[in-house]
Design a protein around this motif. Structure first.
Motif, mmCIF file in Angstrom:
data_model
loop_
_atom_site.group_PDB
_atom_site.id
_atom_site.type_symbol
_atom_site.label_atom_id
_atom_site.label_comp_id
_atom_site.label_asym_id
_atom_site.label_seq_id
_atom_site.Cartn_x
_atom_site.Cartn_y
_atom_site.Cartn_z
ATOM 1 N N PHE A 1 -82.880 1.401 105.295
ATOM 2 C CA PHE A 1 -82.855 0.024 104.808
ATOM 3 C C PHE A 1 -81.503 -0.352 104.218
ATOM 4 O O PHE A 1 -81.292 -1.470 103.802
ATOM 5 N N PHE A 2 -80.560 0.604 104.207
ATOM 6 C CA PHE A 2 -79.191 0.292 103.816
ATOM 7 C C PHE A 2 -78.405 -0.251 105.007
ATOM 8 O O PHE A 2 -77.302 -0.714 104.855
ATOM 9 N N THR A 3 -78.985 -0.140 106.210
ATOM 10 C CA THR A 3 -78.185 -0.453 107.402
ATOM 11 C C THR A 3 -78.294 -1.905 107.867
ATOM 12 O O THR A 3 -77.617 -2.295 108.796
ATOM 13 N N VAL A 4 -79.175 -2.715 107.260
ATOM 14 C CA VAL A 4 -79.323 -4.103 107.718
ATOM 15 C C VAL A 4 -78.417 -5.029 106.908
ATOM 16 O O VAL A 4 -78.037 -4.698 105.791
ATOM 17 N N PRO A 5 -78.074 -6.218 107.468
ATOM 18 C CA PRO A 5 -77.093 -7.076 106.791
ATOM 19 C C PRO A 5 -77.569 -7.693 105.471
ATOM 20 O O PRO A 5 -76.758 -7.891 104.579
ATOM 21 N N LYS A 6 -78.854 -8.036 105.343
ATOM 22 C CA LYS A 6 -79.277 -8.794 104.163
ATOM 23 C C LYS A 6 -80.539 -8.241 103.531
ATOM 24 O O LYS A 6 -81.290 -7.508 104.167
ATOM 25 N N VAL A 7 -80.816 -8.673 102.289
ATOM 26 C CA VAL A 7 -82.052 -8.298 101.606
ATOM 27 C C VAL A 7 -83.253 -8.780 102.415
ATOM 28 O O VAL A 7 -84.231 -8.058 102.613
ATOM 29 N N ARG A 8 -83.153 -10.036 102.892
ATOM 30 C CA ARG A 8 -84.221 -10.607 103.700
ATOM 31 C C ARG A 8 -84.522 -9.716 104.920
ATOM 32 O O ARG A 8 -85.659 -9.505 105.303
ATOM 33 N N ASP A 9 -83.442 -9.206 105.524
ATOM 34 C CA ASP A 9 -83.598 -8.343 106.703
ATOM 35 C C ASP A 9 -84.251 -7.012 106.351
ATOM 36 O O ASP A 9 -84.968 -6.443 107.166
ATOM 37 N N ALA A 10 -83.984 -6.514 105.128
ATOM 38 C CA ALA A 10 -84.583 -5.237 104.719
ATOM 39 C C ALA A 10 -86.090 -5.386 104.639
ATOM 40 O O ALA A 10 -86.842 -4.531 105.094
ATOM 41 N N ARG A 11 -86.559 -6.518 104.079
ATOM 42 C CA ARG A 11 -88.005 -6.751 103.994
ATOM 43 C C ARG A 11 -88.604 -6.820 105.395
ATOM 44 O O ARG A 11 -89.602 -6.165 105.702
ATOM 45 N N TYR B 1 -70.344 5.407 109.722
ATOM 46 C CA TYR B 1 -70.968 6.726 109.809
ATOM 47 C C TYR B 1 -72.218 6.808 108.941
ATOM 48 O O TYR B 1 -73.233 7.341 109.351
ATOM 49 N N TYR B 2 -72.145 6.244 107.712
ATOM 50 C CA TYR B 2 -73.280 6.386 106.793
ATOM 51 C C TYR B 2 -74.364 5.337 107.026
ATOM 52 O O TYR B 2 -75.542 5.619 106.929
ATOM 53 N N VAL B 3 -73.970 4.075 107.222
ATOM 54 C CA VAL B 3 -74.970 3.001 107.296
ATOM 55 C C VAL B 3 -74.749 2.086 108.495
ATOM 56 O O VAL B 3 -75.117 0.915 108.473
ATOM 57 N N PHE C 1 -74.624 3.891 99.672
ATOM 58 C CA PHE C 1 -74.919 4.624 100.894
ATOM 59 C C PHE C 1 -76.184 5.477 100.847
ATOM 60 O O PHE C 1 -76.823 5.695 101.856
ATOM 61 N N THR C 2 -76.501 6.037 99.693
ATOM 62 C CA THR C 2 -77.533 7.084 99.686
ATOM 63 C C THR C 2 -78.487 6.937 98.508
ATOM 64 O O THR C 2 -78.215 6.184 97.569
ATOM 65 N N VAL C 3 -79.596 7.669 98.567
ATOM 66 C CA VAL C 3 -80.553 7.674 97.460
ATOM 67 C C VAL C 3 -79.955 8.314 96.196
ATOM 68 O O VAL C 3 -80.088 7.759 95.105
ATOM 69 N N PRO C 4 -79.282 9.475 96.322
ATOM 70 C CA PRO C 4 -78.639 10.018 95.114
ATOM 71 C C PRO C 4 -77.625 9.046 94.497
ATOM 72 O O PRO C 4 -77.449 9.042 93.273
ATOM 73 N N ASP C 5 -76.981 8.201 95.312
ATOM 74 C CA ASP C 5 -76.089 7.171 94.786
ATOM 75 C C ASP C 5 -76.837 6.286 93.801
ATOM 76 O O ASP C 5 -76.355 5.970 92.721
ATOM 77 N N PHE C 6 -78.021 5.837 94.218
ATOM 78 C CA PHE C 6 -78.809 4.956 93.358
ATOM 79 C C PHE C 6 -79.227 5.687 92.089
ATOM 80 O O PHE C 6 -79.043 5.187 90.980
ATOM 81 N N VAL C 7 -79.769 6.893 92.260
ATOM 82 C CA VAL C 7 -80.245 7.643 91.097
ATOM 83 C C VAL C 7 -79.083 7.899 90.130
ATOM 84 O O VAL C 7 -79.201 7.710 88.923
ATOM 85 N N GLY C 8 -77.929 8.315 90.685
ATOM 86 C CA GLY C 8 -76.769 8.615 89.853
ATOM 87 C C GLY C 8 -76.261 7.397 89.101
ATOM 88 O O GLY C 8 -75.949 7.471 87.906
ATOM 89 N N ASP C 9 -76.164 6.241 89.768
ATOM 90 C CA ASP C 9 -75.623 5.038 89.129
ATOM 91 C C ASP C 9 -76.617 4.414 88.161
ATOM 92 O O ASP C 9 -76.265 4.019 87.055
ATOM 93 N N ARG C 10 -77.876 4.326 88.591
ATOM 94 C CA ARG C 10 -78.882 3.679 87.750
ATOM 95 C C ARG C 10 -79.110 4.481 86.473
ATOM 96 O O ARG C 10 -79.352 3.931 85.411
ATOM 97 N N TYR C 11 -79.020 5.809 86.585
ATOM 98 C CA TYR C 11 -79.257 6.631 85.400
ATOM 99 C C TYR C 11 -77.952 7.182 84.831
ATOM 100 O O TYR C 11 -77.979 8.163 84.078
ATOM 101 N N TYR C 12 -76.818 6.538 85.224
ATOM 102 C CA TYR C 12 -75.508 6.846 84.656
ATOM 103 C C TYR C 12 -75.365 8.324 84.327
ATOM 104 O O TYR C 12 -74.989 8.685 83.207
ATOM 105 N N SER C 13 -75.648 9.171 85.310
ATOM 106 C CA SER C 13 -75.657 10.592 85.006
ATOM 107 C C SER C 13 -75.411 11.403 86.260
ATOM 108 O O SER C 13 -76.057 11.192 87.286
#
Lengths: 562, 88
Positions: free
Chosen positions: A267-277, A33-35, A101-113
């Motif tokens: 860009f969360f929906t592709v299998p690999k980092v290489r694929d995201a580029r 559903y998400y990615v 899954f999401t941008v807030p996920d990244f912001v929340g985890d990276r900034y532990y807040s």
């Protein structure tokens, strides 16, 4: 067959295809559903991203804006494509490696807040709603002009279709529907462009015909400069905006594009980092096909428009003038009483009011193309509006079910419940979007500046610093985001809503318009965040290790909730 | 990360940032440079029916953007292999 029958046929067939795809690709898990289960091939993802990105505004309005603004319209062309370079080089591969899954996920985890996460959720929801209201309106306009149904009925039909495949299929359904929608919209955009380019310059490639010669041997753009000059407008190929404002608007649009949650999430929906580029590269190719054609259409349309209405007696006006007059988007007032249509720059002598939104839709009629081309453009406009609306609705529903409920308010819910909440969220969002489409707030056009300005001043710096600086901590990031958003919002609100009469170059800060102020907000965000982070303590070791890990491609699993 | 020594990771990251900066310099030059800041000067030159500055602003910059991303993809895939951090 007449235009109406053909339009019903094209729209009916394309809608049947979208629904068929949605049934075939229903989502079974939150990851689906998400990615889209993280398994979308890069080319397909590129097409879906392109359809997601190119909205009713790109399809219907952009060429019209450029037709009337000339060189000044270049800010949209560069701004809405150059952002993909930033996405590909600075964001996509790292966010893919991060694997949530999401941008807030990244912001929340990276900034532990959870505060940072909440700020990000609120921005994501606000930006997405701003956008989606405009899309539903676009659907309504296409329906009312080409199918002659009531504009509100048009919005309701659009809602029902989006509801069906966004709620059922989630990201998986949306992605594969968007691939089909891209094909429909690009075909619908290119066919009239090729026809008109052939008619006017003898060259079937609009990008070349744009710089080609017209039947009388003069270059098209020189002819256009001459035509608009005779009518008192400034030269088409030269600008009227000051360079600093061009610069600021282009940068705000580029950075805003790279910070829009519904684009990043692709860009969360592709299998690999290489694929995201790679997938960012494909997305830009598919977008560039339309974006390099749009300025050609703009120039052709402006020449055609002047040729077919300027000083023509109203009694002999072409039929498209009369049919668009009915919608109120063209009007004529015989100020000097000579019975002919004067279209000139001077306000007191000009008799034609022409809404720029009609240029793409009316273009095939203006150039006297066959009926099936006109019907095709209607189907293309709907594909553009629906694909963008669906992508945005997904971001809203994900923000509610995943970021707000699962990660903040109700951490105990199971995956099944989360999926149910996501679908309920999407359903509610469709209804709100439909309501906004039927009762559009008067400021829809103005809030577009908001969406880009806020994305530029908030998400983009926070994500960039989260990847490229190990030292950036939560105090810095939150202070930066809050400063960026507050100042940008205050500037836009001041000039657009509080004192619209002061909205002109001499009152602006450094001559930068509200549309370009996101650039200033972004710079301030970077500055404040850097200073605050130096004065406060470094982020925990675990976070610094996380940053080290997202910088190397190896070991990217599919996106997951854990 | 654990299987790589940190010096190698550092070198990979530095090479990555250097590549990105080069590409962004070109990105800046074609859009903000040729398309906006130098547009009046470039408009004295012609490319078929286009004034050159106008062409960069409405066509050329977009073609360069596409090329930049694919150069990045190609160089990064190579870099990943050289530093042994590529995906299988």
């Amino acid at each position: 067959m007449d235009v109406m029958t053909l339009t019903y046929l094209f729209v009916g067939v394309t809608f049947a295809i979208y629904i068929g795809i949605a049934i075939w690709s229903r989502a079974g898990s939150t990851s689906d559903y998400y990615v889209a289960g993280g398994g979308v091939p890069p080319i397909a993802n590129g097409m879906a991203t392109a359809a997601d990105w190119m909205s009713a505004a790109s399809f219907i309005s952009m060429a019209g804006i450029i037709a009337f603004a000339g060189y000044d319209g270049s800010v949209y062309l560069m701004g809405w494509t150059g952002g993909y370079v930033l996405l590909a080089l600075l964001l996509a591969p790292y966010l893919r490696k991060f694997g949530k899954f999401t941008v807030p996920d990244f912001v929340g985890d990276r900034y532990y807040s959870s505060t940072a996460r909440l700020v990000a959720v609120v921005c994501a929801i606000f930006v997405s709603f701003t956008y989606v209201a405009g899309q539903m309106r676009g659907v309504g306009i296409v329906f009312s002009r080409f199918l002659e149904v009531d504009i509100n009925t048009g919005v309701l039909i659009g809602m029902a279709i989006v509801f069906f495949y966004a709620v059922l299929g989630g990201m998986k359904g949306i992605t594969y529907t968007q691939v089909a929608q891209y094909c429909v919209l690009i075909f619908a955009y290119m066919v009239p462009a090729i026809f008109i380019s052939l008619l006017m310059t003898g060259n079937p490639i609009p990008q070349l015909g744009f710089g080609g010669q017209t039947a009388d041997g003069t270059y098209l753009l020189d002819k256009l400069d001459g035509l608009v000059g005779d009518l008192g407008f400034s030269a088409y190929t030269e600008g009227t905006k000051p360079a600093i404002d061009m610069f600021a608007i282009t940068l705000a649009l580029m950075v805003g594009t790279a910070g829009l949650p519904h684009v990043i999430v692709r860009f969360f929906t592709v299998p690999k980092v290489r694929d995201a580029r790679r997938s960012a590269g494909w997305a830009l190719i598919f977008i560039a096909i339309l974006y390099t054609t749009a300025p050609a259409i703009a120039a052709f349309a402006r020449v055609n428009l002047i040729d077919s209405v300027s000083d023509v007696p109203y009694a002999e006006a072409p039929s498209w003038v009369k049919s668009w007059e009915k919608t109120g988007l063209i009007s004529w007032e015989d100020k000097n009483g000579d019975g002919a249509m004067q279209y000139v720059a001077a306000k007191d002598a000009n008799e034609m009011k022409i809404d720029r939104d009609i240029m793409v839709l009316a273009n095939p009629e203006i150039a006297k193309l066959p009926n099936w081309v006109i019907a095709l453009v209607a189907a293309g406009g709907l594909a553009a509006a629906l694909s963008t609306a669906a992508g945005l609705l997904l971001v809203i529903s994900t923000s509610i079910s995943h970021d707000l409920l699962k990660k903040t308010l109700m951490p105990g819910i199971t995956e099944k419940q989360e999926l149910l909440f996501a679908r309920i969220g999407a359903a509610v969002a469709v209804c709100v979007a439909g309501y906004l489409g039927i009762n559009p707030p008067g400021f829809v056009a103005q809030v577009v500046a908001f969406a880009f300005g806020l994305a530029a001043a908030s998400f983009f710096p926070a994500i960039i610093m989260g990847i490229f600086s190990k030292r950036m901590n939560k105090e810095g990031a939150i202070a930066g985001m809050v400063t960026g958003i507050t100042l940008t919002a205050a500037y836009i609100v001041y000039f657009k809503f509080v004192h619209p009469e002061l909205n002109s170059a001499e009152h602006w800060f450094l001559g930068i318009s509200p549309e370009g102020f996101g650039t200033v907000g972004m710079v301030l965000n970077f500055a404040v965040a850097t200073v605050v982070s130096m004065l406060t303590k470094a982020p925990p070791q675990a976070v610094q290790t996380l940053v080290g890990e997202i910088r190397v491609p190896r070991g990217a699993g599919t996106a997951s909730a854990h | 990360m654990s299987e790589h020594n940190s010096a190698s990771a550092e070198a990979y990251w530095k090479a990555n940032v250097r590549l990105v900066l080069w590409l962004l310099a070109v990105w800046f030059a074609v859009s903000y440079g040729a398309g906006i800041l130098l547009v009046d000067w470039l408009n004295d030159f012609r490319l078929f029916g286009f004034k050159l500055g106008f062409w960069f602003a409405q066509q050329g910059s977009i073609y360069v953007f596409v090329a930049l991303i694919f150069i990045y993809v190609w160089r990064m895939n190579k870099l990943d292999r050289e530093h042994d951090v590529h995906e299988d």
